[in-house]
Design a protein around this motif. Structure first.
Motif, PDB file in Angstrom:
ATOM      1  N   UNK A  40      29.994  20.379  40.421  1.00 25.07           N
ATOM      2  CA  UNK A  40      29.385  21.042  39.270  1.00 25.07           C
ATOM      3  C   UNK A  40      28.993  22.483  39.614  1.00 25.07           C
ATOM      4  N   UNK A  41      28.611  22.738  40.878  1.00 25.57           N
ATOM      5  CA  UNK A  41      28.288  24.115  41.291  1.00 25.57           C
ATOM      6  C   UNK A  41      29.525  24.995  41.268  1.00 25.57           C
ATOM      7  N   UNK A  42      30.645  24.475  41.758  1.00 27.83           N
ATOM      8  CA  UNK A  42      31.887  25.246  41.716  1.00 27.83           C
ATOM      9  C   UNK A  42      32.335  25.490  40.280  1.00 27.83           C
ATOM     10  N   UNK A  43      32.170  24.493  39.428  1.00 30.73           N
ATOM     11  CA  UNK A  43      32.533  24.683  38.021  1.00 30.73           C
ATOM     12  C   UNK A  43      31.649  25.739  37.371  1.00 30.73           C
ATOM     13  N   UNK A  44      30.381  25.783  37.751  1.00 30.50           N
ATOM     14  CA  UNK A  44      29.483  26.817  37.229  1.00 30.50           C
ATOM     15  C   UNK A  44      29.965  28.208  37.648  1.00 30.50           C
ATOM     16  N   UNK A  45      30.374  28.360  38.911  1.00 30.52           N
ATOM     17  CA  UNK A  45      30.868  29.655  39.378  1.00 30.52           C
ATOM     18  C   UNK A  45      32.171  30.052  38.690  1.00 30.52           C
ATOM     19  N   UNK A 169      27.443  37.339  40.240  1.00 30.20           N
ATOM     20  CA  UNK A 169      27.381  36.142  41.081  1.00 30.20           C
ATOM     21  C   UNK A 169      25.955  35.797  41.479  1.00 30.20           C
ATOM     22  N   UNK A 170      25.131  36.818  41.757  1.00 31.54           N
ATOM     23  CA  UNK A 170      23.723  36.557  42.066  1.00 31.54           C
ATOM     24  C   UNK A 170      22.995  35.989  40.858  1.00 31.54           C
ATOM     25  N   UNK A 171      23.343  36.475  39.665  1.00 35.33           N
ATOM     26  CA  UNK A 171      22.729  35.946  38.450  1.00 35.33           C
ATOM     27  C   UNK A 171      23.124  34.495  38.219  1.00 35.33           C
ATOM     28  N   UNK A 172      24.381  34.169  38.489  1.00 36.88           N
ATOM     29  CA  UNK A 172      24.837  32.782  38.329  1.00 36.88           C
ATOM     30  C   UNK A 172      24.122  31.865  39.320  1.00 36.88           C
ATOM     31  N   UNK A 173      23.864  32.366  40.534  1.00 37.05           N
ATOM     32  CA  UNK A 173      23.206  31.536  41.548  1.00 37.05           C
ATOM     33  C   UNK A 173      21.774  31.196  41.174  1.00 37.05           C
ATOM     34  N   UNK A 174      21.140  32.004  40.329  1.00 37.80           N
ATOM     35  CA  UNK A 174      19.761  31.708  39.916  1.00 37.80           C
ATOM     36  C   UNK A 174      19.687  30.579  38.905  1.00 37.80           C
ATOM     37  N   UNK A 175      20.796  30.231  38.288  1.00 40.90           N
ATOM     38  CA  UNK A 175      20.801  29.149  37.302  1.00 40.90           C
ATOM     39  C   UNK A 175      20.852  27.811  38.041  1.00 40.90           C
ATOM     40  N   UNK A 176      19.856  26.944  37.883  1.00 45.07           N
ATOM     41  CA  UNK A 176      19.886  25.644  38.576  1.00 45.07           C
ATOM     42  C   UNK A 176      21.051  24.783  38.074  1.00 45.07           C
ATOM     43  N   UNK A 177      21.789  24.252  39.009  1.00 43.09           N
ATOM     44  CA  UNK A 177      22.919  23.405  38.636  1.00 43.09           C
ATOM     45  C   UNK A 177      22.464  22.112  37.980  1.00 43.09           C
TER      46      UNK A 177
END
Length: 285
Positions: A40-45, A169-177
């Motif tokens: 799910x983390x890879x799909x988010x990225x 990418x840093x903004x995406x990392x702040x979103x909890x999976x």
């Protein structure tokens, strides 16, 4: 198209596949055999960066000529010379892919995507080499590559939009999976209940054959270990026997005295004769 395919598939795969292992891999839990290939983390990225790149590309495609005050490439005739408009779109898209390779180094939510980047010489060489070749294609490619020369200002805007993938990418990392339950995972292992009964009946022999081969390999492995253990026991026995012989050789006098005493005191023949009335015992020395 061939150049884009080359940098996105071949060169990117070569650069990321040569990434050296780090100590953080030892802290990561192992994956189960039924875990999905794309988490799910890879799909988010993937979806997050695809959204950013689509927005940038379509904005430049439909409003780029107004922003840069240049002629639109959409209304150009079929055999017209390459336009600055489409060259900016192409250049920005390539630079976004180039900077996204740095994001792809960390796919488990890590913040510092530059950690250990200089330890991988192949990665740095591919990224720098791709950037140099991109400059040559845009500035000197001309009609064979359908590119027009860009100014310094246009290049700076292309690099700025490409580097935007790092900030995005840093903004995406702040979103909890954990909050993205709607994202689907891909690449699940096929569960047994998901296989039709007809296919299970057809594949029974293959499954049994595979299990048989696995058991045979285990038996050969344990048999080899037993042979090695037996050989080690034999070697240890020979070593212990040679040490005993050495100890006996160091004490010849004690052994000879013991042999003499044994010859004197040990009877060579003993005769027992018994009957109901009396018992006769005789010794011969």
């Amino acid at each position: 198209m061939l150049w884009v395919n080359l940098i996105m598939d071949t060169l990117a795969s070569l650069a990321l596949a040569t990434e050296p292992p780090t100590e953080s891999l030892l802290l990561r839990k192992p994956y189960g055999r039924n875990k999905p290939l794309i988490s799910r983390t890879m799909m988010k990225n993937i979806l997050g960066h695809a959204f950013y790149q689509l927005v940038v590309v379509f904005t430049l495609l439909f409003a780029g000529e107004k922003f840069f005050d240049i002629d639109s490439g959409r209304n150009a005739p079929l055999h017209a010379p390459p336009s600055e408009h489409y060259t900016i779109v192409f250049n920005t898209f390539v630079l976004m892919q180039l900077f996204n390779e740095i994001n792809a180094r960390k796919i488990h939510g890590e913040r510092n995507v530059f950690e250990g980047i200089f330890n991988n010489i192949i990665f740095c060489t591919i990224v720098l080499g791709t950037f140099v070749v991109q400059i040559i294609i845009v500035q000197f490619g001309g009609k064979p590559f359908s590119c027009s020369e860009l100014s310094i200002e246009q290049w700076l805007w292309s690099v700025f939009l490409g580097m935007g993938t790092l900030l995005w990418g840093q903004l995406i990392s702040t979103i909890p999976t954990s909050r993205l339950k709607f994202l689907k995972e891909a690449g699940h292992g096929t569960q047994k209940e998901e296989i039709p009964e007809e296919e299970l009946a057809e594949d029974v022999e293959e499954i049994d054959h595979a299990e048989r081969e696995l058991r045979r390999g285990q038996i050969l492995w344990f048999r080899g270990l037993n042979r090695i253990q037996t050989q080690m026991d034999v070697v240890n026995a020979f070593q212990s026997g040679s040490s005993i012989q050495g100890a006996l050789r160091r004490q010849p006098s004690i052994a000879s005295q013991h042999h003499d005493v044994t010859n004197i005191s040990t009877p060579t023949h003993v005769v027992f004769s018994s009957s109901t009335a009396s018992t006769t015992v005789g010794f011969e020395w």
